[in-house]
Design a protein around this motif. Structure first.
Motif, PDB file in Angstrom:
ATOM      1  N   ILE A 412       0.841  -1.201   0.000  1.00  0.00           N
ATOM      2  CA  ILE A 412       0.000   0.000   0.000  1.00  0.00           C
ATOM      3  C   ILE A 412       0.877   1.252   0.000  1.00  0.00           C
ATOM      4  CG2 ILE A 412      -1.711   1.305   1.306  1.00  0.00           C
ATOM      5  CD1 ILE A 412      -2.697  -1.415   2.396  1.00  0.00           C
ATOM      6  N   SER A 413       1.921   1.228   0.811  1.00  0.00           N
ATOM      7  CA  SER A 413       2.810   2.379   0.904  1.00  0.00           C
ATOM      8  C   SER A 413       3.469   2.661  -0.439  1.00  0.00           C
ATOM      9  CB  SER A 413       3.874   2.139   1.971  1.00  0.00           C
ATOM     10  OG  SER A 413       4.755   3.237   2.040  1.00  0.00           O
ATOM     11  N   ALA A 414       3.907   1.610  -1.100  1.00  0.00           N
ATOM     12  CA  ALA A 414       4.577   1.778  -2.398  1.00  0.00           C
ATOM     13  C   ALA A 414       3.617   2.359  -3.437  1.00  0.00           C
ATOM     14  CB  ALA A 414       5.119   0.433  -2.875  1.00  0.00           C
ATOM     15  N   LEU A 415       2.346   1.972  -3.321  1.00  0.00           N
ATOM     16  CA  LEU A 415       1.361   2.461  -4.296  1.00  0.00           C
ATOM     17  C   LEU A 415       0.966   3.914  -4.060  1.00  0.00           C
ATOM     18  CD1 LEU A 415      -0.979  -0.658  -4.528  1.00  0.00           C
ATOM     19  CD2 LEU A 415       0.500   0.222  -6.333  1.00  0.00           C
ATOM     20  N   THR A 416       0.892   4.312  -2.814  1.00  0.00           N
ATOM     21  CA  THR A 416       0.418   5.674  -2.516  1.00  0.00           C
ATOM     22  C   THR A 416       1.541   6.704  -2.505  1.00  0.00           C
ATOM     23  OG1 THR A 416       0.616   5.202  -0.152  1.00  0.00           O
ATOM     24  CG2 THR A 416      -1.539   4.853  -1.174  1.00  0.00           C
ATOM     25  N   GLN A 417       2.750   6.277  -2.159  1.00  0.00           N
ATOM     26  CA  GLN A 417       3.852   7.238  -2.069  1.00  0.00           C
ATOM     27  C   GLN A 417       4.198   7.761  -3.464  1.00  0.00           C
ATOM     28  OE1 GLN A 417       7.369   5.666  -0.242  1.00  0.00           O
ATOM     29  NE2 GLN A 417       8.474   7.643  -0.299  1.00  0.00           N
ATOM     30  N   ALA A 418       3.999   9.060  -3.655  1.00  0.00           N
ATOM     31  CA  ALA A 418       4.274   9.649  -4.975  1.00  0.00           C
ATOM     32  C   ALA A 418       4.145  11.159  -4.915  1.00  0.00           C
ATOM     33  CB  ALA A 418       3.301   9.085  -6.016  1.00  0.00           C
ATOM     34  N   SER A 419       4.777  11.817  -5.840  1.00  0.00           N
ATOM     35  CA  SER A 419       4.593  13.256  -6.006  1.00  0.00           C
ATOM     36  C   SER A 419       3.643  13.464  -7.187  1.00  0.00           C
ATOM     37  CB  SER A 419       5.936  13.941  -6.273  1.00  0.00           C
ATOM     38  OG  SER A 419       6.530  13.384  -7.433  1.00  0.00           O
ATOM     39  N   GLY A 420       3.231  14.705  -7.394  1.00  0.00           N
ATOM     40  CA  GLY A 420       2.380  14.985  -8.542  1.00  0.00           C
ATOM     41  C   GLY A 420       0.913  14.676  -8.328  1.00  0.00           C
ATOM     42  N   ASN A 421       0.497  14.426  -7.067  1.00  0.00           N
ATOM     43  CA  ASN A 421      -0.930  14.283  -6.781  1.00  0.00           C
ATOM     44  C   ASN A 421      -1.577  15.656  -6.927  1.00  0.00           C
ATOM     45  OD1 ASN A 421      -0.645  11.456  -5.800  1.00  0.00           O
ATOM     46  ND2 ASN A 421       0.547  12.466  -4.190  1.00  0.00           N
ATOM     47  N   THR A 422      -2.726  15.722  -7.543  1.00  0.00           N
ATOM     48  CA  THR A 422      -3.349  17.023  -7.814  1.00  0.00           C
ATOM     49  C   THR A 422      -4.534  17.274  -6.900  1.00  0.00           C
ATOM     50  OG1 THR A 422      -4.798  16.095  -9.513  1.00  0.00           O
ATOM     51  CG2 THR A 422      -2.641  16.926 -10.228  1.00  0.00           C
ATOM     52  N   ILE A 423      -4.822  18.553  -6.687  1.00  0.00           N
ATOM     53  CA  ILE A 423      -5.973  18.945  -5.885  1.00  0.00           C
ATOM     54  C   ILE A 423      -6.609  20.174  -6.522  1.00  0.00           C
ATOM     55  CG2 ILE A 423      -4.567  20.367  -4.321  1.00  0.00           C
ATOM     56  CD1 ILE A 423      -6.483  19.415  -2.061  1.00  0.00           C
ATOM     57  N   ASP A 424      -7.928  20.174  -6.590  1.00  0.00           N
ATOM     58  CA  ASP A 424      -8.686  21.252  -7.237  1.00  0.00           C
ATOM     59  C   ASP A 424      -9.858  21.604  -6.326  1.00  0.00           C
ATOM     60  OD1 ASP A 424     -10.224  22.887  -8.832  1.00  0.00           O
ATOM     61  OD2 ASP A 424      -9.992  21.674 -10.631  1.00  0.00           O
ATOM     62  N   LEU A 425      -9.865  22.821  -5.792  1.00  0.00           N
ATOM     63  CA  LEU A 425     -10.880  23.215  -4.813  1.00  0.00           C
ATOM     64  C   LEU A 425     -11.610  24.484  -5.241  1.00  0.00           C
ATOM     65  CD1 LEU A 425      -8.795  22.759  -1.518  1.00  0.00           C
ATOM     66  CD2 LEU A 425     -10.386  21.114  -2.552  1.00  0.00           C
ATOM     67  N   THR A 426     -12.885  24.553  -4.896  1.00  0.00           N
ATOM     68  CA  THR A 426     -13.661  25.774  -5.090  1.00  0.00           C
ATOM     69  C   THR A 426     -14.043  26.319  -3.725  1.00  0.00           C
ATOM     70  OG1 THR A 426     -14.561  25.062  -7.217  1.00  0.00           O
ATOM     71  CG2 THR A 426     -15.759  26.789  -6.049  1.00  0.00           C
ATOM     72  N   LEU A 427     -13.683  27.573  -3.458  1.00  0.00           N
ATOM     73  CA  LEU A 427     -14.019  28.224  -2.192  1.00  0.00           C
ATOM     74  C   LEU A 427     -15.224  29.132  -2.419  1.00  0.00           C
ATOM     75  CD1 LEU A 427     -11.127  27.220  -1.652  1.00  0.00           C
ATOM     76  CD2 LEU A 427     -10.722  29.327  -0.356  1.00  0.00           C
ATOM     77  N   THR A 428     -16.239  28.960  -1.600  1.00  0.00           N
ATOM     78  CA  THR A 428     -17.449  29.781  -1.706  1.00  0.00           C
ATOM     79  C   THR A 428     -17.650  30.546  -0.408  1.00  0.00           C
ATOM     80  OG1 THR A 428     -18.471  28.152  -3.168  1.00  0.00           O
ATOM     81  CG2 THR A 428     -19.925  29.786  -2.151  1.00  0.00           C
ATOM     82  N   ALA A 429     -17.760  31.866  -0.507  1.00  0.00           N
ATOM     83  CA  ALA A 429     -17.891  32.705   0.688  1.00  0.00           C
ATOM     84  C   ALA A 429     -19.153  32.340   1.466  1.00  0.00           C
ATOM     85  CB  ALA A 429     -17.936  34.166   0.290  1.00  0.00           C
ATOM     86  N   GLN A 430     -19.008  32.227   2.781  1.00  0.00           N
ATOM     87  CA  GLN A 430     -20.129  31.942   3.667  1.00  0.00           C
ATOM     88  C   GLN A 430     -20.495  33.172   4.457  1.00  0.00           C
ATOM     89  OE1 GLN A 430     -18.244  28.697   5.932  1.00  0.00           O
ATOM     90  NE2 GLN A 430     -19.831  27.345   5.125  1.00  0.00           N
ATOM     91  N   THR A 431     -21.662  33.148   5.106  1.00  0.00           N
ATOM     92  CA  THR A 431     -22.007  34.220   6.022  1.00  0.00           C
ATOM     93  C   THR A 431     -21.202  34.006   7.281  1.00  0.00           C
ATOM     94  OG1 THR A 431     -23.836  32.912   6.908  1.00  0.00           O
ATOM     95  CG2 THR A 431     -24.326  34.462   5.135  1.00  0.00           C
TER      96      THR A 431
END
Length: 437
Positions: A412-431
Motif C-alpha cells: 500500500i505504501s509503495a502504491l500511494t507514495q508519490a509526487s504529482g498528486n493534484t488537488i482542485d478546490l472551489t471556495l465559496t464565501a459563507q455568512t
C-alpha cells in the motif's frame, strides 16, 4: 476575502473610509452675517467596518463663519468643505473588491447652542466621485450647505461638530457597482477631542441686560481661548470658558493618531472539490471549510482548515478493487497572500486511511494507517478570485510512505507514495465574516 452576504457591511469598511471626513460641520452659519472669519477644525473619527475592523479617520473641515450676527437676522446658507485622508488599509480593501471609484453622500450631525436654545442640525453632504489608487492612502473631498438660522436672544453661540452617517457606493472601472453595492456606515467622533468649530456673538448692541452682553460681544473670542482674561466678574464668561476647556483634547489627538489598529478580518469559506492520487487514480471528493484571519494592510492571512472525512475507490495494480475511508488532517495553520483578484495557500497535511478494504475485505481499520511525514500543500487561485464570492484554487502535493496499514503496508505504501498528486478546490464565501477588533 469576504462573503457576499456581509458585503454591505464589508463595504462599510472598505469604501467608507474615504468618506469618513465628510464635513461633520453641518451647521455653518455665515452668508447673512455682518462679518465672516475663516475657520478650520480637525477631528478624528472611528468607523466600524466588518471587512477591515475599526478604522481611525482624520477629517479637516474648513469654512467661513460669522464673527457676529444680529438678533432676528438670517445667517443665510454657507458652503462647507472637508478633506479626508483614506488609509492604505482601506485602499487595499477597495481594490480587493475591484473598486476603481467611490462616491456617495453623508448626513453630518452638529449642534448650535445659543441663549435659550440648543439646536441639533443634520446637514446633507455630497462626496465627490474619487478615483481609488492601486495602493497607498488618498484624499476624498466633500462639500455641503448648511441651513440658514436666526436667533432671538443676545449672547454667545457655539457650533460643535458631531458624528457622521455615510452612504457610499464603490464602483468598478465600467461604472457598475461592486459586490458591495451601496451601503451605510455610522462613524463616531473619538472621545476627548475639542469639537468646538466656532464661537460667535448674537446681537450688535443688546438692550435690557446689556452690560454683560456688549462687553462679551467684543471680548468673548479672546476669553474663550484663554480663561483668566475675562476680568468681568460676571459669571457668563467663566461658564462659557468652562465649555472650551476641552483643550485637554490637545492630549487625545496625538494618541489617537498613533492608534490606527491593524486591519484584521475573519473570512469564512466552504470548500468543495477533489483530489487525484497519481498512482491510484480517483478522483476522491473533498469538502470542508476554511476560516482565515487576514491582515489586509500586509496582504497576508493565516487560517484554520477543516476537511470532512471522505471515501475513495481505487484499482490496486490497475485491477484489484480497493476502497478507503480517508481523513485529511491539517498540520498547524495554513497561511498565504491575498491581493486583488488572487490568493495563494501554503499548508501541511497528513493523510489517514482509517478503513482500507481489498475485494470488500477489511485490510486495516482505525487511525494507524497514515503518512509518515506531512505533505506540503501549495495552492494558488486560477482566474479571478473575488473575495466577496470566492473562487478556484489548484495545486499539487506529494505523499510520503504509509505505516500502520496491516500486513499489506509495504504494498500500500509503495502504491500511494508519490509526487504529482493534484488537488482542485472551489471556495465559496459563507455568512459569518466578522472584523477582528
Amino acid at each position: 476575502m469576504t462573503p457576499r452576504k456581509v458585503s454591505k457591511k464589508v463595504a462599510s469598511g472598505v469604501a467608507v473610509t474615504g468618506a469618513a471626513a465628510l464635513v461633520a460641520t453641518g451647521l455653518l452659519l455665515g452668508s447673512g452675517s455682518s462679518s465672516a472669519v475663516p475657520v478650520s477644525l480637525t477631528l478624528n473619527y472611528t468607523c466600524p467596518f466588518p471587512l477591515i475592523g475599526n478604522q481611525d479617520i482624520k477629517a479637516v473641515i474648513t469654512s467661513d463663519l460669522p464673527a457676529s450676527v444680529g438678533i432676528g437676522e438670517q445667517t443665510g446658507k454657507i458652503a462647507v468643505k472637508a478633506v479626508t485622508t483614506v488609509s492604505e488599509t482601506a485602499t487595499q480593501g477597495l481594490t480587493l473588491v475591484g473598486a476603481k471609484t467611490v462616491e456617495g453622500s453623508a448626513l453630518a450631525a452638529a449642534t448650535v447652542a445659543a441663549p435659550g436654545i440648543t439646536l441639533p442640525v443634520n446637514v446633507p453632504i455630497a462626496v465627490e466621485k474619487t478615483n481609488v489608487p492601486a495602493s497607498g492612502a488618498f484624499d476624498v473631498n466633500a462639500s455641503g450647505e448648511a441651513p440658514s438660522l436666526s436667533f432671538q436672544q443676545a449672547g454667545e453661540a457655539k457650533i460643535t461638530v458631531g458624528d457622521l452617517k455615510l452612504t457610499l457606493t464603490p464602483k468598478t472601472a465600467d461604472g457598475a457597482e461592486t459586490g458591495l453595492g451601496t451601503f451605510e456606515s455610522a462613524c463616531t467622533a473619538k472621545p476627548g477631542q475639542d469639537n468646538l468649530l466656532h464661537t460667535f456673538t448674537i446681537g450688535g448692541g443688546p438692550g435690557s441686560t446689556t452690560p454683560p452682553p456688549p462687553s462679551s460681544s467684543t471680548t468673548p473670542p479672546p476669553p474663550s481661548s484663554t480663561t483668566p482674561p475675562p476680568p468681568s466678574s460676571t459669571t457668563p464668561p467663566p461658564p462659557s470658558s468652562t465649555t472650551p476647556p476641552p483643550p485637554s483634547s490637545t492630549t487625545p489627538p496625538p494618541p489617537s493618531s498613533t492608534t490606527p489598529p491593524p486591519a484584521g478580518v475573519k473570512v469564512n469559506y466552504a470548500i468543495k472539490g477533489s483530489t487525484t492520487l497519481k498512482n491510484l487514480g480517483g478522483p476522491v471528493p473533498l469538502s470542508g471549510t476554511f476560516n482565515a484571519d487576514a491582515n489586509l494592510s500586509a496582504g497576508t492571512y493565516v487560517g484554520d482548515l477543516k476537511m470532512n472525512p471522505t471515501k475513495g475507490s481505487f484499482k490496486v495494480f490497475g485491477f484489484l478493487p480497493s476502497d478507503a475511508n480517508i481523513k485529511i488532517v491539517p498540520v498547524g495553520q495554513p497561511s498565504g497572500t491575498v491581493k486583488t483578484g488572487a490568493i495563494t495557500f501554503d499548508g501541511k497535511i497528513n493523510v489517514v486511511l482509517d478503513r482500507l478494504t481489498l475485494f470488500g475485505i477489511p485490510i486495516s481499520e482505525g487511525d494507524t494507517c497514515k503518512t509518515t511525514a506531512p505533505s506540503d500543500l501549495k495552492l494558488a487561485s486560477t482566474g479571478n478570485f473575488d473575495v466577496l464570492k470566492g473562487g478556484q484554487i489548484k495545486g499539487n502535493y506529494a505523499l510520503s510512505s504509509l505505516d500502520g496499514c496491516g500486513f499489506l503496508t509495504p504494498i500500500i505504501s509503495a502504491l500511494t507514495q508519490a509526487s504529482g498528486n493534484t488537488i482542485d478546490l472551489t471556495l465559496t464565501a459563507q455568512t459569518g465574516t466578522s472584523a477582528r477588533r
